[in-house]
Design an enzyme around this catalytic site. Structure first.
Site, short mmCIF file in Angstrom:
data_model
loop_
_atom_site.label_atom_id
_atom_site.label_comp_id
_atom_site.label_asym_id
_atom_site.label_seq_id
_atom_site.Cartn_x
_atom_site.Cartn_y
_atom_site.Cartn_z
N CYS A 79 59.26 48.43 41.53
CA CYS A 79 58.38 47.39 40.85
C CYS A 79 57.67 48.17 39.56
CB CYS A 79 56.98 46.80 41.79
SG CYS A 79 57.63 45.65 43.35
N TYR B 231 68.44 47.89 63.97
CA TYR B 231 67.61 47.34 63.47
C TYR B 231 68.08 47.10 62.13
CZ TYR B 231 64.56 48.38 67.85
OH TYR B 231 64.05 48.51 68.73
N HIS C 247 57.68 46.72 53.90
CA HIS C 247 56.66 47.70 55.00
C HIS C 247 55.90 47.43 55.93
CE1 HIS C 247 56.11 50.81 51.52
NE2 HIS C 247 56.51 50.08 50.50
N LYS D 7 28.55 28.89 43.93
CA LYS D 7 30.23 28.29 44.69
C LYS D 7 31.54 29.19 44.41
CE LYS D 7 28.64 23.61 44.18
NZ LYS D 7 27.26 23.86 44.08
#
Length: 446
Positions: free
Chosen positions: A42, A275, A301, A430
Site C-alpha cells: 500500500c 487453508y 491479516h 454533538k
C-alpha cells in the site's frame, strides 16, 4: 508438524509469525516469489511520489530476522509449482538456479496474492507501461521516474491505486491524465461521494476522462474512443488485480463465484489440510453471507490470525467482511464501510439514507475541515448497513466508529448515544456521528 506457507507478503508473513506463536515446535517453511518479504504494498505510490524517502522502509522484516527470532525458514525467489494433495507435498523451484525440491506438509497455507491486470492497449506503444504490484515493479518504476524525469503521464484506472498514483505524479510535477471506463472515479463509492473526489482531482491539475476507453496507442499518442488524443511519456495501469488461483485450481480446490479460493469460516479450503488467506481467498459478506473477496491488508491479516489459530486447535471464526477502506487524495480523505447504494440495490435491500455535512471539529478552532458523512440504514430495524465519509479532516475517525458500531450490531439510535470524546480540536459537542443518528429520528425515543 510440518507447515508450508505459499506467499511471503502481508498474509504469508503474518500467518507464519502467528503459527510460530501458537505452535512453538512446528517446522514452518515460507515460499515467496518476490525478492523481499512482508513489504507494504500500500505504500508503493508514496515511494514513487517521494513522500516515503526509501523503498526499503516498506520492508518490515527479512528472512534472516525470521530465522533468527522465530526459527522460520523463508525462501525468497522460490516458486511453488505444484501441490500433490495425495502425498501432501509441494514441488518448489528456485527461480535463480532452476533447481527443484519436493517439500512435505501436514498443513498448507495458500497466500498467493494477486497479479495486476494488464489492460488491453491496441496499437504499437513505444512508451513504458507500468503496473504496481510486486517489489520489483516499484524498483523499475522509480528507476524510470528518476532517470527519465518524464513530463506527462497517463493513469488507466480510477480505483484506489489509480487515484493515489495520480496524486503522487502531480506531486512530482508530472502533467497527469486519468482514464476510468466507468462514468466516475472510485466507482465503489456512491456517485455523490465520487463527485467530491473528482472535483478535488481536477482542482489539483489531474485531467479526468470518465466513461472513456483507450482506442489505440501510436508511439506516445493515446487515442480515446471519443476522439481525444493525449501525448504521454508513460502509462501507469491500475485496472485491478486477478487472484492467483492457478495452484489451487490445478490441485482441484474449489473456486468460488468471486474468482477466489473457496474457504469456510476457519479459512479452510475444500481440502481440510489446506487453508487460503489474502487477496486470492474468498470470504463472506457481513450482511448477506454471500461470497465476498476483499483484497485489502486488514482482511489478509485477520484471515492469517484465523487460519493460524485453527491449525493450532482454535475455534475463532471469520464471521464476515465489511470491506472497510480509506484513501488519501490531495487535501481530502475518503473512507467507507459496509454496503453502498449500488450494493444495496443489487441485493434488493430496503434502506434509507442520512447525509450530514459539517465541520470535522469546532468551527471556531483554527484547525478544522469540511466533512460529509453519509449513512445507509434499514428503515425497519434501524440497523446500520453502510457508511461513507469524505472530508478534509476526521473522515477516518467517523468511519472507524461506524465500522465498530456495525460489528457491535448497534442501530442509528445508538449512534446518537455514543459518548464520543469532545474537545474543540477534535470534535463538536454533538459529533457528526451523533448528529447522523439524531437526524435519522422522526421523534424522541424512536
Amino acid at each position: 508438524m510440518d507447515i508450508i506457507v505459499i506467499g511471503a507478503v502481508a498474509g504469508g508473513a503474518t500467518v507464519s509469525s502467528q503459527l510460530r506463536r501458537f505452535l512453538p515446535d512446528a517446522r514452518i517453511t515460507v515460499i515467496g516469489k518476490d525478492s523481499r518479504m512482508g513489504f507494504a504494498t500500500c505504500g508503493m505510490p508514496y515511494v514513487l511520489g517521494g513522500l516515503v524517502d526509501s523503498m526499503d522502509s516498506l520492508v518490515s522484516v527479512t528472512p534472516e530476522q525470521f530465522w533468527d527470532k522465530k526459527s522460520i525458514d523463508v525462501r525468497l525467489r522460490h516458486e511453488a509449482l505444484e501441490i500433490d494433495r495425495r502425498s501432501r507435498s509441494v514441488l518448489v523451484r528456485n527461480i535463480v538456479t532452476g533447481e527443484t525440491e519436493t517439500l512435505h506438509y501436514d498443513k498448507l497455507v495458500l497466500s498467493p496474492g494477486g497479479s495486476a491486470r494488464n489492460p488491453e492497449i491496441p496499437g504499437s506503444p513505444s512508451i513504458p507501461i507500468f503496473t504496481l504490484r510486486h517489489f520489483g515493479d516499484m524498483v523499475n518504476f522509480e528507476d524510470y521516474l528518476e532517470s527519465e524525469k518524464p513530463r506527462r503521464g497517463l493513469v488507466i484506472g480510477g480505483g484506489f491505486i489509480g487515484v493515489e498514483l495520480a496524486e503522487n505524479f502531480r506531486s512530482l510535477g508530472i502533467i497527469t491524465d486519468l482514464i476510468e471506463h466507468n462514468g466516475r472515479i472510485m466507482p465503489i463509492a456512491d456517485p455523490d461521494m465520487s463527485g467530491l473526489l473528482e472535483e478535488e482531482m481536477e482542482k489539483n491539475g489531474v485531467t479526468l476522462h470518465l466513461g472513456k476507453e483507450v482506442c489505440s496507442v501510436d508511439s506516445g499518442t493515446v487515442s480515446l474512443d471519443d476522439g481525444t488524443e493525449i501525448e504521454v511519456d508513460f502509462i501507469a495501469a491500475a485496472v485491478g488485480l486477478e487472484p492467483n488461483t492457478r495452484l489451487a485450481e490445478e490441485a482441484g480446490l474449489g473456486i468460488g463465484p468471486t474468482g477466489g479460493i473457496e474457504t469456510d469460516p476457519f479459512m479452510r479450503t475444500s481440502d481440510p489440510d489446506i487453508y487460503a488467506i489474502g487477496d486470492a481467498a474468498e470470504g463472506r459478506d457481513w450482511f448477506t453471507g454471500k461470497p465476498k473477496r476483499v483484497p485489502l491488508a486488514w482482511a489478509a491479516h485477520r484471515q492469517a490470525f484465523i487460519a493460524a489459530g485453527h491449525i493450532a486447535g482454535g475455534t475463532t471464526e471469520m464471521d464476515g467482511l465489511l470491506g472497510t477502506s480509506i484513501t488519501k487524495l490531495f487535501s481530502l480523505t475518503a473512507g467507507m464501510t459496509g454496503l453502498s447504494e449500488k450494493m444495496l440495490d443489487e441485493e434488493n435491500m430496503r434502506y434509507e439514507t442520512i447525509v450530514h455535512e459539517s465541520r470535522s471539529n469546532a468551527g471556531y478552532y483554527p484547525d478544522n475541515g469540511k466533512l460529509r458523512l453519509k449513512i445507509h440504514y434499514d428503515p425497519d430495524t434501524r440497523a446500520i448497513l453502510g457508511a461513507q465519509a469524505v472530508g478534509e479532516k476526521g473522515a477516518d475517525k467517523r468511519i472507524d466508529i461506524i465500522a465498530t458500531a456495525i460489528r457491535g450490531r448497534l442501530t442509528m439510535d445508538d449512534l446518537a448515544a455514543i459518548e464520543i470524546a469532545y474537545s474543540p480540536a477534535y470534535s463538536s459537542p454533538k459529533d457528526p456521528v451523533n448528529m447522523a443518528g439524531y437526524k435519522s429520528m422522526d421523534r424522541p425515543g424512536q
